[in-house]
Design a protein around this motif. Structure first.
Motif, PDB file in Angstrom:
ATOM      1  N   GLU A 749       0.832  -1.206   0.000  1.00  0.00           N
ATOM      2  CA  GLU A 749       0.000   0.000   0.000  1.00  0.00           C
ATOM      3  C   GLU A 749       0.866   1.256   0.000  1.00  0.00           C
ATOM      4  O   GLU A 749       0.581   2.231  -0.712  1.00  0.00           O
ATOM      5  CB  GLU A 749      -0.929  -0.011   1.216  1.00  0.00           C
ATOM      6  CG  GLU A 749      -1.964   1.092   1.217  1.00  0.00           C
ATOM      7  CD  GLU A 749      -2.902   1.000   2.414  1.00  0.00           C
ATOM      8  OE1 GLU A 749      -3.956   1.662   2.391  1.00  0.00           O
ATOM      9  OE2 GLU A 749      -2.584   0.283   3.375  1.00  0.00           O
ATOM     10  N   SER A 785      -9.784  -4.601   5.050  1.00  0.00           N
ATOM     11  CA  SER A 785      -9.562  -3.157   5.030  1.00  0.00           C
ATOM     12  C   SER A 785      -8.299  -2.823   4.236  1.00  0.00           C
ATOM     13  O   SER A 785      -8.286  -1.871   3.437  1.00  0.00           O
ATOM     14  CB  SER A 785      -9.444  -2.632   6.463  1.00  0.00           C
ATOM     15  OG  SER A 785      -9.039  -1.292   6.485  1.00  0.00           O
ATOM     16  N   THR A 786      -7.235  -3.608   4.431  1.00  0.00           N
ATOM     17  CA  THR A 786      -5.976  -3.353   3.721  1.00  0.00           C
ATOM     18  C   THR A 786      -6.120  -3.682   2.231  1.00  0.00           C
ATOM     19  O   THR A 786      -5.593  -2.966   1.377  1.00  0.00           O
ATOM     20  CB  THR A 786      -4.834  -4.174   4.344  1.00  0.00           C
ATOM     21  OG1 THR A 786      -4.929  -4.115   5.767  1.00  0.00           O
ATOM     22  CG2 THR A 786      -3.486  -3.634   3.926  1.00  0.00           C
ATOM     23  N   GLY A 789      -7.760  -0.809   0.703  1.00  0.00           N
ATOM     24  CA  GLY A 789      -6.838   0.320   0.604  1.00  0.00           C
ATOM     25  C   GLY A 789      -5.933   0.201  -0.601  1.00  0.00           C
ATOM     26  O   GLY A 789      -5.677   1.180  -1.320  1.00  0.00           O
ATOM     27  N   TRP A 828     -17.259  -4.330  -2.007  1.00  0.00           N
ATOM     28  CA  TRP A 828     -16.651  -3.114  -1.452  1.00  0.00           C
ATOM     29  C   TRP A 828     -17.671  -2.345  -0.623  1.00  0.00           C
ATOM     30  O   TRP A 828     -17.405  -1.933   0.505  1.00  0.00           O
ATOM     31  CB  TRP A 828     -16.135  -2.239  -2.603  1.00  0.00           C
ATOM     32  CG  TRP A 828     -15.034  -1.272  -2.229  1.00  0.00           C
ATOM     33  CD1 TRP A 828     -14.899  -0.593  -1.087  1.00  0.00           C
ATOM     34  CD2 TRP A 828     -13.924  -0.894  -3.063  1.00  0.00           C
ATOM     35  NE1 TRP A 828     -13.782   0.199  -1.118  1.00  0.00           N
ATOM     36  CE2 TRP A 828     -13.156   0.037  -2.323  1.00  0.00           C
ATOM     37  CE3 TRP A 828     -13.512  -1.231  -4.353  1.00  0.00           C
ATOM     38  CZ2 TRP A 828     -12.001   0.632  -2.849  1.00  0.00           C
ATOM     39  CZ3 TRP A 828     -12.366  -0.639  -4.861  1.00  0.00           C
ATOM     40  CH2 TRP A 828     -11.623   0.278  -4.108  1.00  0.00           C
ATOM     41  N   ASN A 834     -15.696  -2.519   7.471  1.00  0.00           N
ATOM     42  CA  ASN A 834     -14.423  -3.106   7.898  1.00  0.00           C
ATOM     43  C   ASN A 834     -13.315  -2.059   7.960  1.00  0.00           C
ATOM     44  O   ASN A 834     -12.306  -2.252   8.630  1.00  0.00           O
ATOM     45  CB  ASN A 834     -13.977  -4.217   6.948  1.00  0.00           C
ATOM     46  CG  ASN A 834     -14.817  -5.476   7.073  1.00  0.00           C
ATOM     47  OD1 ASN A 834     -14.733  -6.363   6.248  1.00  0.00           O
ATOM     48  ND2 ASN A 834     -15.645  -5.564   8.100  1.00  0.00           N
ATOM     49  N   ILE A 835     -13.507  -0.960   7.221  1.00  0.00           N
ATOM     50  CA  ILE A 835     -12.485   0.089   7.163  1.00  0.00           C
ATOM     51  C   ILE A 835     -12.738   1.074   8.301  1.00  0.00           C
ATOM     52  O   ILE A 835     -13.787   1.714   8.359  1.00  0.00           O
ATOM     53  CB  ILE A 835     -12.510   0.831   5.812  1.00  0.00           C
ATOM     54  CG1 ILE A 835     -12.384  -0.149   4.648  1.00  0.00           C
ATOM     55  CG2 ILE A 835     -11.386   1.866   5.750  1.00  0.00           C
ATOM     56  CD1 ILE A 835     -12.508   0.486   3.280  1.00  0.00           C
ATOM     57  N   THR A 836     -11.778   1.186   9.204  1.00  0.00           N
ATOM     58  CA  THR A 836     -11.941   2.086  10.356  1.00  0.00           C
ATOM     59  C   THR A 836     -11.121   3.365  10.225  1.00  0.00           C
ATOM     60  O   THR A 836     -11.446   4.364  10.850  1.00  0.00           O
ATOM     61  CB  THR A 836     -11.516   1.360  11.652  1.00  0.00           C
ATOM     62  OG1 THR A 836     -10.176   0.886  11.501  1.00  0.00           O
ATOM     63  CG2 THR A 836     -12.441   0.187  11.944  1.00  0.00           C
ATOM     64  N   GLN A 837     -10.049   3.347   9.398  1.00  0.00           N
ATOM     65  CA  GLN A 837      -9.214   4.537   9.265  1.00  0.00           C
ATOM     66  C   GLN A 837      -9.911   5.557   8.365  1.00  0.00           C
ATOM     67  O   GLN A 837     -10.300   5.238   7.238  1.00  0.00           O
ATOM     68  CB  GLN A 837      -7.844   4.189   8.652  1.00  0.00           C
ATOM     69  CG  GLN A 837      -7.067   3.166   9.436  1.00  0.00           C
ATOM     70  CD  GLN A 837      -7.328   1.744   8.963  1.00  0.00           C
ATOM     71  OE1 GLN A 837      -8.397   1.441   8.446  1.00  0.00           O
ATOM     72  NE2 GLN A 837      -6.344   0.888   9.145  1.00  0.00           N
ATOM     73  N   ARG A 840      -8.514   5.824   4.758  1.00  0.00           N
ATOM     74  CA  ARG A 840      -8.912   4.749   3.839  1.00  0.00           C
ATOM     75  C   ARG A 840     -10.386   4.871   3.449  1.00  0.00           C
ATOM     76  O   ARG A 840     -10.772   4.510   2.347  1.00  0.00           O
ATOM     77  CB  ARG A 840      -8.652   3.385   4.487  1.00  0.00           C
ATOM     78  CG  ARG A 840      -7.224   2.894   4.300  1.00  0.00           C
ATOM     79  CD  ARG A 840      -7.133   1.410   4.552  1.00  0.00           C
ATOM     80  NE  ARG A 840      -5.752   0.977   4.691  1.00  0.00           N
ATOM     81  CZ  ARG A 840      -5.349   0.021   5.500  1.00  0.00           C
ATOM     82  NH1 ARG A 840      -6.220  -0.592   6.263  1.00  0.00           N
ATOM     83  NH2 ARG A 840      -4.081  -0.323   5.550  1.00  0.00           N
ATOM     84  N   ARG A 841     -11.197   5.346   4.356  1.00  0.00           N
ATOM     85  CA  ARG A 841     -12.625   5.496   4.042  1.00  0.00           C
ATOM     86  C   ARG A 841     -12.815   6.577   2.970  1.00  0.00           C
ATOM     87  O   ARG A 841     -13.595   6.403   2.036  1.00  0.00           O
ATOM     88  CB  ARG A 841     -13.419   5.837   5.313  1.00  0.00           C
ATOM     89  CG  ARG A 841     -13.503   4.662   6.288  1.00  0.00           C
ATOM     90  CD  ARG A 841     -14.222   5.021   7.571  1.00  0.00           C
ATOM     91  NE  ARG A 841     -15.631   5.270   7.353  1.00  0.00           N
ATOM     92  CZ  ARG A 841     -16.586   4.331   7.251  1.00  0.00           C
ATOM     93  NH1 ARG A 841     -16.245   3.050   7.342  1.00  0.00           N
ATOM     94  NH2 ARG A 841     -17.840   4.645   7.059  1.00  0.00           N
ATOM     95  N   SER A 844     -11.635   5.143  -0.349  1.00  0.00           N
ATOM     96  CA  SER A 844     -12.636   4.267  -0.978  1.00  0.00           C
ATOM     97  C   SER A 844     -13.689   5.086  -1.722  1.00  0.00           C
ATOM     98  O   SER A 844     -14.096   4.737  -2.842  1.00  0.00           O
ATOM     99  CB  SER A 844     -13.304   3.392   0.083  1.00  0.00           C
ATOM    100  OG  SER A 844     -12.432   2.395   0.535  1.00  0.00           O
TER     101      SER A 844
END
Length: 971
Positions: A749, A785-786, A789, A828, A834-837, A840-841, A844
Motif C-alpha cells: 500500500e 480493510s488493507t 486500501g 466493497w 471493515n475500514i476504520t481509518q 482509507r474510508r 474508498s
C-alpha cells in the motif's frame, strides 16, 4: 543386523568415532548415523556398553548413541521405530544386572532406562519397578547403589508426566512403593548416623550417598504421588521426621571436618531436606498447614537465634529464608477481605501464621535482618578496597550475587515488612532515629550499622511513604552526609545516594532537585569508584527535569563519559552506557554539543568488545538514542554506524544471535533520521532477504525498515530491490499470521501511495490475490480493510493498470469483465464497515467515484452503493465552520508546516517530514471529497441528460439524497 557378525564391525567403528583425528572421526560418525535405523543395532550397542572389559570411551559413546536412539525411534509411531521384539529384548537386557563400575556410564544407563520407562512403564514394562525394589535390597554395595540411582531417575521421570492417565498411574505406583522407600531411607540414614558416631568416615560417605538417593526418590513420591497427601499418615510422618533428621544432620556437621569427603555430601543432603519442604509447600499449600508452625519455629530458630551458630551455612540459611518467605506470601493463607468468603483451610493457616508472628518475634526478625544480615562483610569490604569495580558488579546483580545470601535477606525483609508494616514501621523508624547526627569515623561497626539501616529504609520506601518526611530528612541529615569526604565514610556516601535513588519515585519535591544534581555532580568526582558508580545509578530513577537539569548537562555528561573510559569490566561499561543512553534519550537534540567525545570513543569500544556481545548490545542501544538525538546530523556517523548495522543484522554472522534485535532498531532509527539515501545505506538492504526468511518475532521491525526505505527514496530502492521483495512477500504470504499478512500488504500500500505509476507493475504478482480476497469477501476485517486500501490506490491513481488487472482476473476466473467489476463494487460497498481509518474510508469514496461518469450498466446498477459510500465518507471528513455554517474537508492539506513541539515532545524525524511532504501529493489530502462528488455527479448528469440522471438518483435512498444535498450546499 546379525549380532555376532555385527558386534565386531560396530565396535571398530565406535572406536574410530572416539578418535581425535577428524579424517577418522567423520566417516565413523556417518556410518553410525546410517546404522541408527538398522534392526539389531541397539542390541549390539547394549552388548558393547555392558561389556566392562572394553575401552571406557567406546562404552561411553555406545551408551550415548543408545540413549539418543530411544528419543528418536522407541515410540511405536516414530519413523523407523524399533520392533516390539527388539524392544522386549532390550528392556530385559537393561535390568539384568546393576554392576556398572564407571560412575558416568552408570548415570547414563540410569537416564536411558528412565527414558524407556517414560514410554513403557508400567504397561509394557511391569517388571521394572519390582526388579529395582529387589535390587536395592541386595548387600553388594555397587549393585545396591546402581539400582538406587536407577530407581531415582525412573521415579523422577515418571513424576514429571502430566496427563491425567499418567498421573493416575504414578499415584498407584506411589501407593505401592511409598512404605518401602520410607523404610529404605530410614535404614540408610540410621546407618550413616551410626557410622559417623563411630568415626568411620569412608563407610559413612557411602551410606550418605544412599541416603541422598533414597531421599531424592521420596521427594518425588511425596510431592507428586498424592492428590491430598495430608490424609496419608505415612506422608505426614515422613515430613515431620524431616525436621528431626535435619537437626541430627546439622549437629553432625559440627563433628565433620571441612575438608572431609562427607562434608560436601552432608550439606547437599541438608539442602535436599529443605527442598522437600519447599516443593511440598508449593504443590500442596493446604496439606502443608499442619507443618506451618513447625517450619516457622525451625527456620526462625536456626536463622534468627543463637541455635544456628556454628552449624548453619549460607545455602541452608537461604533455603530457610525462602521457606519463611513462601509461608508469609502464600496466597492460599491470606483470607479474603470478606472473611465469610474464605475457606476454613485458609482461615486455619492464617490463624497459625498470626499466632506465630507476634510483635517480639517480628521485631527480632527485623532487627536481626538489618543489623546482622544486611551488614557488609569483611570479604565485601576487602573486595571494595582491592577491586572496587568487581565489587560494584557484584552489588548490582552479578551472577554469583543472584544466588548469594544478601539478595535473599533483602527480599525476605521486603516481604515481611509489606505483610506486617504496621508492626514493623515503628521498629525501623526507631532504628533510624537512633542513628541521627554524626557518626564516629573510628567506629567501623557504627558506620556499617548505619549503612544497613539506610538500606532497610530504601527497600521499604513504598511502605514508609506516610511515615517518613523524606524531604526534611534529605535537607537536614542526608545531604550533609553526602558532603562528608572522609575515606572511611564512603559506605555512607554510597548508601545515601542509593537511598535517594530509591525514594525519588516515591516522595521527593522537584524544587530539591537542583541541590541533588549538585550533590550527584560532586559525587561523580569522588575518589572512590564504587561511590561514583552508585551515583550514576540514580539516573535510572531520576526523571531529568528540563527546568533544572540542563544547566548541569555538560558537566554531568562529561563526568559520565570519563567514568565510561575509566572502568574496565564489561558489566560496568554496560551500566554506564545505559545511564548515558538515558540522559541522551531525555534531552534529545540538546545533547548535540556534548557528544563529540562519545562519538569518537564508541568505535574504539566496539572494536575492544568483539568478544563481549552483551556490551555490544549496550553500544547499539546507545547508538539508537544518539541517532535520535542527532537527527539528520547522524549522517556524519555513517562510516562507523553502517558497518555496525551491517554486522548486527547479517544472519550469516554468529554475533547476530545477540545483536539482531537492537541492530534492527538501530537500522530503523538511522533510516528515519536520514536526510537522504546513500549508496552504503542502500547496500545494507541486502541483509533483508535472509531476515524475511527467518519469519521471527523481528518481522515487524523488518517491515518498518522496508517502509522507511520506501519513504526515503522509493525510486532508487524499488528499482534495485522490488523484484526480490515481491518474491519474498509471495513466499511469506503462503504461511504467515494475519498480523504478518497485514504488515506485508501495508508495504504494498505504501509503495502504491509513493509511486502510483510504477508501484502496481513492480508488485503485480501480489495484486490478483488482493482482488480475489475482495470478491471472495475476506473474513478478517483488518485484512479486508488493507485489501480495499490497495485496490483503492490502484483504481484512483492508475486506472489504466486497474483495467489490465480487471481483464486478467476475468480471464483467470472465467467470468465476464462486467460481472467481475460488479462483484467487486458490491463487496466493497458491503464491507465498507471493515475500514476504520478515516483516510482509507475517504480513499474508498474517491476510488469508487472515479468510475463516474459512465454509461456502463454495471456501474449504474451499483450507483446507489457508490453514493452511499460517498455520503459516509462526507460524514467522516466534513466539519462545519461555526462562523460561516458551511462544510469543509478536514483532511485537506495545502502546504507543509514545521510542527511546533513542546519540550516534553520529541521533534519530528526526517521520515515524519517526508510523510508530510508525501501527503501534499496524496489525493486523500489534496482532493476535496465534497468538490469531487459534485464534479462527478455533474459529469454523470451531463452524460445521461436530466431525465436519465434523475432516474439514476431515484435509486438512492431519499434520506441519503437529503444528506448529500446538505453537504453540497453552495455548489
Amino acid at each position: 543386523m546379525d549380532l555376532n557378525s555385527a558386534s565386531t564391525v560396530v565396535l571398530q567403528v565406535l572406536t574410530q568415532a572416539t578418535s581425535q583425528d577428524t579424517a577418522v572421526l567423520k566417516p565413523a560418525e556417518e556410518q553410525l548415523k546410517q546404522w541408527e535405523t538398522q534392526p539389531g543395532f541397539y542390541s549390539v550397542l547394549l552388548n558393547i556398553f555392558t561389556n566392562h572389559s572394553l575401552d571406557v570411551n567406546v562404552r561411553w559413546l555406545a551408551v550415548l548413541y543408545f540413549k539418543n536412539g530411544i528419543d528418536r525411534y522407541w515410540r511405536r509411531v516414530a519413523p523407523h521405530a524399533l520392533s516390539e521384539e527388539e524392544k522386549t529384548t532390550l528392556r530385559a537386557g537393561l535390568i539384568t544386572n546393576f554392576n556398572e563400575p564407571v560412575n558416568q556410564i552408570a548415570t547414563q544407563i540410569s537416564v536411558l532406562i528412565a527414558k524407556v520407562a517414560r514410554v513403557d512403564c508400567p504397561r509394557q514394562w511391569p517388571e521394572l519397578i519390582p526388579t529395582l525394589v529387589e535390587s536395592v535390597k541386595v548387600q553388594d554395595d555397587l549393585q545396591q547403589h546402581r539400582a538406587l540411582l536407577t530407581f531415582y531417575h525412573v521415579t523422577k521421570t515418571l513424576a514429571s508426566k502430566r496427563l491425567a492417565a499418567d498421573r493416575k498411574l504414578f499415584y498407584d505406583l506411589t501407593s505401592s512403593i511409598y512404605s518401602f522407600t520410607c523404610s529404605l531411607w530410614n535404614h540408610h540414614t540410621d546407618t550413616f548416623l551410626q557410622q559417623i558416631c563411630t568415626g568411620d568416615e569412608a563407610a559413612a560417605a557411602n551410606s550418605l550417598e544412599r541416603t541422598l538417593l533414597s531421599l531424592k526418590v521420596l521427594r518425588k513420591l511425596t510431592v507428586h504421588g498424592f492428590v491430598e497427601p495430608h490424609w496419608n499418615a505415612e506422608v505426614m510422618g515422613f515430613l515431620h521426621a524431616v525436621f528431626e533428621r535435619l537437626k541430627q544432620f546439622l549437629e553432625c556437621s559440627r563433628s565433620i571436618r571441612a575438608e572431609s569427603i562427607c562434608r560436601d555430601r552432608l550439606e547437599k543432603t541438608i539442602i535436599l531436606f529443605t527442598k522437600v519442604l519447599l516443593d511440598f509447600l508449593d504443590q500442596h499449600p493446604f496439606s502443608f498447614t499442619a507443618l506451618i508452625q513447625r517450619s516457622l519455629e525451625f527456620s526462625v530458630s536456626y536463622v534468627f537465634t543463637e541455635a544456628g551458630e556454628g552449624v548453619v551455612f549460607e545455602q541452608f540459611i537461604v533455603q530457610c529464608m525462602n521457606l519463611i518467605k513462601m509461608i508469609v506470601k502464600n496466597y492460599a493463607y491470606k483470607p479474603s477481605k470478606n472473611i465469610e468468603d474464605s475457606s476454613p483451610e485458609t482461615l486455619e493457616a492464617h490463624k497459625i501464621k498470626t499466632a506465630f508472628f507476634t510483635y517480639p518475634t517480628l521485631m527480632e526478625i527485623c532487627r536481626r535482618l538489618v543489623t546482622h544480615y544486611f551488614l557488609l562483610t569483611k570479604e565485601e569490604l576487602t573486595m571494595w578496597e582491592e577491586d572496587p569495580e568487581s565489587f560494584t558488579v557484584e552489588e548490582t546483580g552479578g551472577d554469583s550475587w543472584k544466588y548469594s545470601l544478601r539478595p535473599c535477606t533483602e527480599v525476605l525483609f521486603i516481604d515481611i515488612f509489606h505483610e506486617y508494616n504496621q508492626t514493623l514501621t515503628p521498629v525501623l523508624l526507631e532504628m533510624v532515629h537512633s542513628l541521627q547526627g554524626s557518626t564516629n569515623m573510628e567506629n567501623t561497626n557504627a558506620i556499617l550499622i548505619k549503612d544497613a539501616v539506610y538500606n532497610a529504609v530504601g527497600l521499604a520506601a513504598y511502605e514508609l511513604f506516610d511515615s517518613v518526611d523524606f524531604d526534611q530528612w534529605f535537607k537536614n541529615q542526608l545531604l550533609a552526609e553526602l558532603q562528608v569526604s572522609h575515606d572511611r565514610y564512603k559506605p555512607i556516601r554510597r548508601r545515601v545516594i542509593w537511598l535517594i535513588g530509591q525514594w525519588i519515585s516515591v516522595k521527593f519535591k522537584s524544587d530539591l532537585r537542583p541541590v541533588l544534581y549538585e550533590a550527584i555532580r560532586n559525587l561523580l568526582q569522588d575518589r572512590d569508584l564504587v561511590v561514583i558508580h552508585v551515583s550514576s545509578c540514580i539516573f535510572d530513577g531520576l526523571i531529568c527535569s528540563s527546568l533544572f537539569f540542563f544547566q548541569y548537562l555538560e558537566s554531568m555528561f562529561t563526568l559520565l563519559f570519563q567514568l565510561l573510559q575509566e572502568v574496565t569490566q564489561c558489566d560496568t561499561k554496560m551500566h554506564v552506557l545505559h545511564v548515558l543512553s538515558c540522559v541522551i534519550e531525555r534531552v534529545n537534540m540538546q545533547i548535540r554539543p556534548y557528544v563529540g567525545c562519545l562519538v569518537q570513543y564508541l568505535p574504539l569500544l566496539w572494536k575492544q568488545s568483539e568478544e563481549h556481545n552483551m556490551l555490544r548490545c549496550a553500544i547499539l542501544t546507545t547508538l539508537i538514542h544518539l541517532v535520535q538525538g542527532l537527527g539528520a546530523d547522524s549522517k556524519n556517523l555513517y562510516p562507523f554506524l553502517l558497518p555496525v548495522i551491517q554486522l548486527s543484522t547479517d544472519v550469516s554472522q554468529p554475533p547476530h544471535v545477540y545483536l539482531l534485535e537492537d541492530g534492527l532498531e538501530l537500522w530503523l532509527v538511522t533510516l528515519e533520521n536520514s536526510p537522504c539515501l546513500t549508496p552504503e545505506l542502500l547496500r545494507i538492504f541486502q541483509n533483508m532477504s535472509a531476515l524475511l526468511e527467518l519469519s521471527s518475532e523481528n518481522l515487524k521491525n523488518c517491515f518498518k525498515i522496508i517502509n522507511a526505505y520506501i519513504f526515503l527514496s522509493s525510486s532508487e530502492f524499488l528499482q534495485m530491490y522490488a523484484a526480490d521483495l515481491c518474491r519474498s512477500f509471495c513466499e511469506l504470504l503462503k504461511d504467515i499470521t494475519t498480523e504478518g499478512q497485514v504488515q506485508v500488504l501495508k508495504v504494498v500500500e505504501n509503495v502504491l501511495k509513493v509511486n502510483p505509476v510504477l508501484g502496481p507493475q513492480m508488485f503485480q504478482p501480489l495484486l490478483p490475490s488482493v482482488f480475489r480476497g475482495i470478491i471472495d469477501g475476506e473474513r478478517y476485517p483488518v485484512v479486508m480493510s488493507t485489501y480495499l486500501g490497495i485496490m483503492g490506490r490502484v483504481l484512483l491513481q492508475n486506472a489504466r493498470f486497474f483495467s489490465v488487472l480487471l481483464s486478467q482476473m476475468a480471464c483467470e476466473l472465467g467470468q465476464e469483465l462486467d460481472q467481475i467489476l460488479g462483484n467487486m463494487i458490491e463487496m466493497w460497498v458491503d464491507r465498507m464497515d471493515n475500514i476504520t481509518q478515516p483516510e482509507r474510508r475517504k480513499l474508498s469514496a474517491l476510488a469508487l467515484l472515479s468510475l463516474l461518469p459512465s454509461l456502463n450498466g454495471v456501474i449504474q446498477d451499483k450507483f446507489c452503493g457508490i453514493i452511499n459510500i460517498s455520503v459516509e465518507g462526507l460524514h467522516d471528513v466534513m466539519t462545519e465552520d461555526s462562523e460561516t455554517g458551511t462544510y469543509k474537508d478536514c483532511m485537506l492539506m495545502s502546504h507543509f508546516e514545521e510542527p511546533q513541539t513542546t519540550e516534553d515532545e520529541e521533534p519530528p524525524t526526517e521520515q515524519d517530514k517526508r510523510k508530510k511532504m508525501l501527503a501534499l501529493k496524496d489525493p486523500v489530502h489534496t482532493v476535496s471529497l465534497q468538490q469531487f462528488i459534485y464534479e462527478k455527479l455533474k459529469a454523470q448528469q451531463e452524460l445521461l441528460g436530466e431525465q436519465g440522471f434523475h432516474a439514476l438518483m431515484e435509486t438512492v435512498d431519499t434520506e441519503i439524497v437529503a444528506q448529500l444535498q446538505e453537504f453540497l450546499q453552495g455548489f
